[in-house]
Design an enzyme around this catalytic site. Structure first.
Site, PDB file in Angstrom:
ATOM      1  N   GLY A  15       0.823  -1.207   0.000  1.00 23.13           N
ATOM      2  CA  GLY A  15       0.000   0.000   0.000  1.00 23.13           C
ATOM      3  C   GLY A  15       0.855   1.253   0.000  1.00 23.13           C
ATOM      4  O   GLY A  15       1.901   1.302   0.644  1.00 23.13           O
ATOM      5  N   ARG A  76       1.054  -5.358  -5.588  1.00 26.89           N
ATOM      6  CA  ARG A  76       1.257  -6.584  -4.818  1.00 26.89           C
ATOM      7  C   ARG A  76       1.478  -7.705  -5.829  1.00 26.89           C
ATOM      8  O   ARG A  76       0.686  -7.868  -6.756  1.00 26.89           O
ATOM      9  CB  ARG A  76       0.050  -6.873  -3.924  1.00 26.89           C
ATOM     10  CG  ARG A  76      -0.256  -5.716  -2.973  1.00 26.89           C
ATOM     11  CD  ARG A  76      -1.411  -6.040  -2.044  1.00 26.89           C
ATOM     12  NE  ARG A  76      -1.901  -4.858  -1.356  1.00 26.89           N
ATOM     13  CZ  ARG A  76      -1.371  -4.360  -0.252  1.00 26.89           C
ATOM     14  NH1 ARG A  76      -0.321  -4.927   0.291  1.00 26.89           N
ATOM     15  NH2 ARG A  76      -1.891  -3.278   0.316  1.00 26.89           N
ATOM     16  N   GLY A 106       5.763  -2.310   3.734  1.00 33.37           N
ATOM     17  CA  GLY A 106       5.380  -2.825   5.036  1.00 33.37           C
ATOM     18  C   GLY A 106       5.885  -4.235   5.284  1.00 33.37           C
ATOM     19  O   GLY A 106       6.821  -4.691   4.626  1.00 33.37           O
ATOM     20  N   ASP A 107       5.261  -4.949   6.221  1.00 29.26           N
ATOM     21  CA  ASP A 107       5.778  -6.258   6.620  1.00 29.26           C
ATOM     22  C   ASP A 107       5.721  -7.290   5.493  1.00 29.26           C
ATOM     23  O   ASP A 107       6.592  -8.147   5.385  1.00 29.26           O
ATOM     24  CB  ASP A 107       5.085  -6.786   7.880  1.00 29.26           C
ATOM     25  CG  ASP A 107       3.569  -6.835   7.742  1.00 29.26           C
ATOM     26  OD1 ASP A 107       3.050  -6.500   6.657  1.00 29.26           O
ATOM     27  OD2 ASP A 107       2.909  -7.223   8.719  1.00 29.26           O
ATOM     28  N   SER A 109       6.131  -6.652   2.304  1.00 31.77           N
ATOM     29  CA  SER A 109       7.262  -6.312   1.439  1.00 31.77           C
ATOM     30  C   SER A 109       8.573  -6.784   2.068  1.00 31.77           C
ATOM     31  O   SER A 109       9.463  -7.286   1.375  1.00 31.77           O
ATOM     32  CB  SER A 109       7.317  -4.798   1.212  1.00 31.77           C
ATOM     33  OG  SER A 109       6.089  -4.322   0.693  1.00 31.77           O
ATOM     34  N   THR A 130       4.079   2.671   5.708  1.00 34.94           N
ATOM     35  CA  THR A 130       2.692   2.247   5.893  1.00 34.94           C
ATOM     36  C   THR A 130       2.036   3.210   6.869  1.00 34.94           C
ATOM     37  O   THR A 130       2.642   3.599   7.872  1.00 34.94           O
ATOM     38  CB  THR A 130       2.587   0.815   6.446  1.00 34.94           C
ATOM     39  OG1 THR A 130       1.235   0.564   6.849  1.00 34.94           O
ATOM     40  CG2 THR A 130       3.494   0.581   7.630  1.00 34.94           C
ATOM     41  N   ASP A 132      -0.336   2.576   8.866  1.00 33.79           N
ATOM     42  CA  ASP A 132      -0.847   1.900  10.063  1.00 33.79           C
ATOM     43  C   ASP A 132       0.098   1.954  11.265  1.00 33.79           C
ATOM     44  O   ASP A 132      -0.312   1.683  12.392  1.00 33.79           O
ATOM     45  CB  ASP A 132      -1.155   0.429   9.757  1.00 33.79           C
ATOM     46  CG  ASP A 132      -2.367   0.269   8.855  1.00 33.79           C
ATOM     47  OD1 ASP A 132      -3.167   1.231   8.760  1.00 33.79           O
ATOM     48  OD2 ASP A 132      -2.521  -0.797   8.237  1.00 33.79           O
ATOM     49  N   ARG A 176      -6.288  -2.381  10.282  1.00 38.24           N
ATOM     50  CA  ARG A 176      -6.846  -3.747  10.306  1.00 38.24           C
ATOM     51  C   ARG A 176      -6.356  -4.534  11.515  1.00 38.24           C
ATOM     52  O   ARG A 176      -7.105  -5.284  12.120  1.00 38.24           O
ATOM     53  CB  ARG A 176      -6.464  -4.466   9.006  1.00 38.24           C
ATOM     54  CG  ARG A 176      -7.128  -5.832   8.828  1.00 38.24           C
ATOM     55  CD  ARG A 176      -6.787  -6.461   7.495  1.00 38.24           C
ATOM     56  NE  ARG A 176      -5.363  -6.713   7.351  1.00 38.24           N
ATOM     57  CZ  ARG A 176      -4.578  -6.092   6.472  1.00 38.24           C
ATOM     58  NH1 ARG A 176      -5.079  -5.189   5.665  1.00 38.24           N
ATOM     59  NH2 ARG A 176      -3.294  -6.369   6.401  1.00 38.24           N
ATOM     60  N   ALA A 191     -12.763  12.554  20.425  1.00 37.94           N
ATOM     61  CA  ALA A 191     -13.819  11.543  20.304  1.00 37.94           C
ATOM     62  C   ALA A 191     -14.313  11.099  21.683  1.00 37.94           C
ATOM     63  O   ALA A 191     -13.536  11.022  22.636  1.00 37.94           O
ATOM     64  CB  ALA A 191     -13.299  10.341  19.519  1.00 37.94           C
ATOM     65  N   GLU A 192     -15.602  10.795  21.746  1.00 36.10           N
ATOM     66  CA  GLU A 192     -16.180  10.331  23.012  1.00 36.10           C
ATOM     67  C   GLU A 192     -15.794   8.891  23.324  1.00 36.10           C
ATOM     68  O   GLU A 192     -15.647   8.514  24.486  1.00 36.10           O
ATOM     69  CB  GLU A 192     -17.710  10.446  22.965  1.00 36.10           C
ATOM     70  CG  GLU A 192     -18.238  11.837  23.273  1.00 36.10           C
ATOM     71  CD  GLU A 192     -17.870  12.861  22.198  1.00 36.10           C
ATOM     72  OE1 GLU A 192     -17.608  14.028  22.556  1.00 36.10           O
ATOM     73  OE2 GLU A 192     -17.830  12.497  21.000  1.00 36.10           O
TER      74      GLU A 192
END
Length: 328
Positions: A15, A76, A106-107, A109, A130, A132, A176, A191-192
């Site tokens: 990504g 990919r 990322g992992d 790759s 990444t 994330d 994810r 944010a609540e």
């Protein structure tokens, strides 16, 4: 004694994330600084299998430090998961005179890079790219800071609508397997509630929290949810559950999706990309291989690829505590 490096290949894989172009620029210009040739490999490992290469020099990376995405494109590659595909890729590298690789990704790759290194003894260095922020061995991955700012800006705008209509908004963000974006952006946007994969809040506790918010006088609420949160099968099913049990709430869902990956990289990501790119090239020139460059305690460090792949990034317990207090 390690063989002298003469030509480095650079690719982006998996990504995309903001800051990848800044990292490509850093690799290319560091190669030029040390009088080493640099070759751009298009479309990640798939481009390596197909021999889709282009010589790159300092001027070929002008004006890309501020651009999102990746000028080398990314993909990919299922072919690279096969021994035959990797052998073909190695043949193209040898034919082009490329003797080492910098992989930005990322992992997944990095897993491909580690296998390639073991099979052919080919020098590789990874740069974590990444949004994330889920890679072991670095406090920040490329694109993470930019993604946080994108999410906070989006939630700020959603809150305007939530307040105007007295609505409850579920805002789903990427993550994810890790809740770093949701946790940090949730706190930053006020944010609540924040739902992440690492902490199972539970449906009952979520309902209790929303009831407390309503009772305390809050006319609208924002709940930030990481896409990998386990509390509900989907954010839309969670919406239905809350509406069924708390009919006083008018619930809406906003899935931010791929907008989090795009956009102009932040200054932090540009500087980080530059530091990581320089370290990646210099590490190869020093005979080091099968490492990932990362940021730890504001220092650029090396982590073995195997550890980067198998290790897990930990959620900040202090931030969880802060989140609980701020939702009061």
């Amino acid at each position: 004694m390690s063989k002298a490096i003469k030509k480095i290949g650079v690719l982006t894989s998996g990504g995309d994330s903001p800051g990848m172009n800044a990292a490509i620029r850093a690799v290319v210009r560091t190669c030029a600084y040390y009088n080493i040739e640099c070759v751009g490999i298009y479309r990640g490992y798939q481009g390596m299998i197909e021999g889709d290469f282009k010589e790159m020099g300092p001027r070929s990376v002008n004006n890309i430090v501020n651009k999102g995405g990746t000028v080398l494109k990314t993909a990919r590659s299922k072919d690279f998961m096969t021994a035959e595909g990797r052998k073909k890729a190695h043949g193209h590298l040898v034919e082009a005179g490329i003797d080492s690789l910098v992989i930005i990704g990322g992992d997944g790759s990095f897993t491909g890079a580690e296998v390639f290194n073991k099979e052919f003894g080919f020098p590789v260095i990874g740069i974590p790219g990444t949004i994330d922020n889920d890679i072991f061995g670095t406090t920040h991955t490329l694109g993470y800071d930019t993604a946080l700012n994108t999410v906070v800006e989006a939630v700020d705008k959603i809150r305007d609508t939530a307040s105007s209509h007295n609505r409850l908004f579920f805002v789903e963000v990427m993550g994810r397997d890790a809740g770093h974006i949701a946790l940090n952006a949730g706190i930053g946007a006020g944010a609540e509630e924040i739902l992440i994969p690492e902490e199972n809040l539970g449906l009952d506790r979520l309902l209790e929290s929303l009831q407390r918010s309503k009772a305390s006088g809050k006319a609208s609420s924002i709940v930030v949810i990481a896409e990998g949160d386990k509390i509900g099968k989907t954010v839309f099913e969670l919406k239905d559950y809350v509406e069924a049990n708390l009919p006083e709430y008018d619930v809406r869902v906003s899935v931010l999706g791929h907008m989090q990956r795009g956009g102009t990289p932040s200054c932090f990501d540009r500087v980080l990309a530059s530091r990581l790119g320089v370290k990646a090239v210099e590490s190869l020139l020093q005979g080091k291989s099968n490492y990932m460059v990362g940021l730890m305690h504001d220092k650029i460090t090396l982590t073995p690829l195997e550890q980067a792949i198998k290790g897990s990034s930990k959620i900040d317990e202090e931030l969880l505590r802060v989140s609980d207090i701020m939702s009061t």
